[in-house]
Scaffold this motif. Sequence first.
Motif, PDB file in Angstrom:
ATOM      1  N   LEU A 180      15.458  53.569  30.571  1.00  0.00           N
ATOM      2  CA  LEU A 180      15.883  52.524  30.107  1.00  0.00           C
ATOM      3  C   LEU A 180      16.989  51.856  30.913  1.00  0.00           C
ATOM      4  CD1 LEU A 180      15.853  53.325  26.272  1.00  0.00           C
ATOM      5  CD2 LEU A 180      14.462  51.715  27.557  1.00  0.00           C
ATOM      6  N   LEU A 181      17.993  52.566  31.200  1.00  0.00           N
ATOM      7  CA  LEU A 181      19.270  52.361  32.287  1.00  0.00           C
ATOM      8  C   LEU A 181      18.618  51.849  33.552  1.00  0.00           C
ATOM      9  CD1 LEU A 181      21.463  55.155  31.409  1.00  0.00           C
ATOM     10  CD2 LEU A 181      21.805  52.849  30.885  1.00  0.00           C
ATOM     11  N   GLN A 182      17.618  52.607  34.226  1.00  0.00           N
ATOM     12  CA  GLN A 182      16.856  52.160  35.350  1.00  0.00           C
ATOM     13  C   GLN A 182      16.379  50.868  35.371  1.00  0.00           C
ATOM     14  OE1 GLN A 182      13.763  54.590  36.825  1.00  0.00           O
ATOM     15  NE2 GLN A 182      13.477  53.316  38.998  1.00  0.00           N
ATOM     16  N   VAL A 183      15.591  50.424  34.217  1.00  0.00           N
ATOM     17  CA  VAL A 183      14.895  49.017  34.150  1.00  0.00           C
ATOM     18  C   VAL A 183      15.928  47.962  33.570  1.00  0.00           C
ATOM     19  CG1 VAL A 183      12.957  47.799  32.743  1.00  0.00           C
ATOM     20  CG2 VAL A 183      12.824  50.277  33.759  1.00  0.00           C
ATOM     21  N   PHE A 184      16.636  48.166  32.535  1.00  0.00           N
ATOM     22  CA  PHE A 184      17.486  47.242  31.908  1.00  0.00           C
ATOM     23  C   PHE A 184      19.129  47.124  32.348  1.00  0.00           C
ATOM     24  CE2 PHE A 184      14.076  47.867  28.865  1.00  0.00           C
ATOM     25  CZ  PHE A 184      13.682  46.526  28.758  1.00  0.00           C
ATOM     26  N   GLY A 185      19.421  48.164  33.192  1.00  0.00           N
ATOM     27  CA  GLY A 185      20.844  48.220  33.593  1.00  0.00           C
ATOM     28  C   GLY A 185      21.837  48.366  32.537  1.00  0.00           C
ATOM     29  N   GLU A 186      22.813  47.598  32.445  1.00  0.00           N
ATOM     30  CA  GLU A 186      23.840  47.575  31.562  1.00  0.00           C
ATOM     31  C   GLU A 186      23.116  47.253  30.248  1.00  0.00           C
ATOM     32  OE1 GLU A 186      27.113  48.891  31.408  1.00  0.00           O
ATOM     33  OE2 GLU A 186      26.376  49.722  33.426  1.00  0.00           O
ATOM     34  N   ALA A 187      22.080  46.718  30.041  1.00  0.00           N
ATOM     35  CA  ALA A 187      21.582  46.394  28.867  1.00  0.00           C
ATOM     36  C   ALA A 187      20.807  47.158  28.259  1.00  0.00           C
ATOM     37  CB  ALA A 187      20.705  45.010  28.844  1.00  0.00           C
ATOM     38  N   GLY A 188      20.497  48.460  28.976  1.00  0.00           N
ATOM     39  CA  GLY A 188      19.807  49.578  28.719  1.00  0.00           C
ATOM     40  C   GLY A 188      20.685  50.474  28.132  1.00  0.00           C
ATOM     41  N   ARG A 189      21.998  50.455  28.036  1.00  0.00           N
ATOM     42  CA  ARG A 189      22.737  51.353  27.446  1.00  0.00           C
ATOM     43  C   ARG A 189      22.577  51.327  25.844  1.00  0.00           C
ATOM     44  NH1 ARG A 189      25.500  54.092  30.557  1.00  0.00           N
ATOM     45  NH2 ARG A 189      26.211  53.264  32.621  1.00  0.00           N
ATOM     46  N   HIS A 190      22.496  52.525  25.157  1.00  0.00           N
ATOM     47  CA  HIS A 190      22.042  52.697  23.863  1.00  0.00           C
ATOM     48  C   HIS A 190      22.510  53.757  23.125  1.00  0.00           C
ATOM     49  CE1 HIS A 190      19.354  54.894  26.566  1.00  0.00           C
ATOM     50  NE2 HIS A 190      19.306  55.771  25.727  1.00  0.00           N
ATOM     51  N   SER A 191      22.586  53.587  21.749  1.00  0.00           N
ATOM     52  CA  SER A 191      22.702  55.118  21.123  1.00  0.00           C
ATOM     53  C   SER A 191      21.460  55.728  20.809  1.00  0.00           C
ATOM     54  CB  SER A 191      23.364  54.369  19.731  1.00  0.00           C
ATOM     55  OG  SER A 191      22.472  53.767  18.912  1.00  0.00           O
ATOM     56  N   ARG A 192      21.441  56.793  20.264  1.00  0.00           N
ATOM     57  CA  ARG A 192      20.295  57.484  20.337  1.00  0.00           C
ATOM     58  C   ARG A 192      20.003  58.662  19.521  1.00  0.00           C
ATOM     59  NH1 ARG A 192      18.812  61.045  25.840  1.00  0.00           N
ATOM     60  NH2 ARG A 192      19.251  63.073  24.908  1.00  0.00           N
ATOM     61  N   MET A 193      19.022  59.007  18.761  1.00  0.00           N
ATOM     62  CA  MET A 193      18.817  59.916  17.685  1.00  0.00           C
ATOM     63  C   MET A 193      17.364  60.770  18.219  1.00  0.00           C
ATOM     64  SD  MET A 193      19.665  61.600  14.990  1.00  0.00           S
ATOM     65  CE  MET A 193      19.044  62.502  14.041  1.00  0.00           C
ATOM     66  N   ILE A 194      17.569  62.127  18.155  1.00  0.00           N
ATOM     67  CA  ILE A 194      16.567  62.823  18.533  1.00  0.00           C
ATOM     68  C   ILE A 194      15.853  63.965  17.360  1.00  0.00           C
ATOM     69  CG2 ILE A 194      17.875  64.826  19.395  1.00  0.00           C
ATOM     70  CD1 ILE A 194      15.789  65.315  21.357  1.00  0.00           C
ATOM     71  N   TRP A 195      15.074  63.820  16.823  1.00  0.00           N
ATOM     72  CA  TRP A 195      14.344  64.440  15.796  1.00  0.00           C
ATOM     73  C   TRP A 195      13.242  65.590  16.241  1.00  0.00           C
ATOM     74  CZ3 TRP A 195      15.945  62.408  11.122  1.00  0.00           C
ATOM     75  CH2 TRP A 195      16.615  61.279  11.031  1.00  0.00           C
ATOM     76  N   THR A 196      13.234  66.535  15.661  1.00  0.00           N
ATOM     77  CA  THR A 196      12.146  67.355  15.981  1.00  0.00           C
ATOM     78  C   THR A 196      11.274  67.636  14.865  1.00  0.00           C
ATOM     79  OG1 THR A 196      13.256  69.317  15.231  1.00  0.00           O
ATOM     80  CG2 THR A 196      13.604  68.791  17.668  1.00  0.00           C
ATOM     81  N   ASN A 197       9.743  67.883  15.084  1.00  0.00           N
ATOM     82  CA  ASN A 197       8.969  67.787  14.331  1.00  0.00           C
ATOM     83  C   ASN A 197       8.036  69.048  14.675  1.00  0.00           C
ATOM     84  OD1 ASN A 197       6.908  67.245  12.173  1.00  0.00           O
ATOM     85  ND2 ASN A 197       6.881  65.077  12.769  1.00  0.00           N
TER      86      ASN A 197
END
Length: 160
Positions: A123-140
Motif C-alpha cells: 500500500l505504501l509502495q503504490v499510494f505513497g503517503e496516501a497509503g499510510r493506514h491503521s491496521r487490525m489483524i485477526w486470526t482464524n
Amino acid sequence: MNQYHQPTPEARLAEAGIILPEVANALGHYEPYVIVGSQLMTSGQFPYLNGELMYKGQLGRDYTLLEGYAACRLAALNAIAQLKQACGELSRIKQIYRLEGVLSVHESCVEHPQALDGASDLLLQVFGEAGRHSRMIWTNPVMPLNSLCLVYLFAELHPD
C-alpha cells in the motif's frame, strides 16, 4: 518530484512492473465493494493469481513468515484491483485509512503481524503517503477455501 507532481498510483505500479490481477468474483451473496459517501470498503480479498488461490493452509505450519508476507502482499494486490474497479482510477483514492487482515495461523506462530506487513508495504509502495493506514489483524483457525489470508481495505475518495 515536488508535492504538486506526485506520481499516480497507476504510474507507481507501472514503474514497479506490477500488473493488477483480474478481479475475482464474489463467493456468495454480497458486494465485492461498497461506496458510502466518500468511503470505499472492499470485501475480503484472497491471494489469487490468474484465478488460482495460491496460498492454502496455516502460517507457521504450512508457510514461513516470508511466504506469509508474499501471500498478504498478493491479497493486497487483489484488493487494489478491487479498488480500481470500484472507482475507475486509483488517483481517486485520497487515503487508505484502514487495512484489516485475517490470517490462518498455527498456534505456535506469534509473529503474524510481520506477514501482514506484506500488505502494508505494498500500500505504501503504490499510494505513497496516501497509503499510510491503521491496521487490525485477526486470526482464524478455519478460513474460507482454506486460504492463508484475507485482506480488507477502507479508503476515502476525493470528491468527484
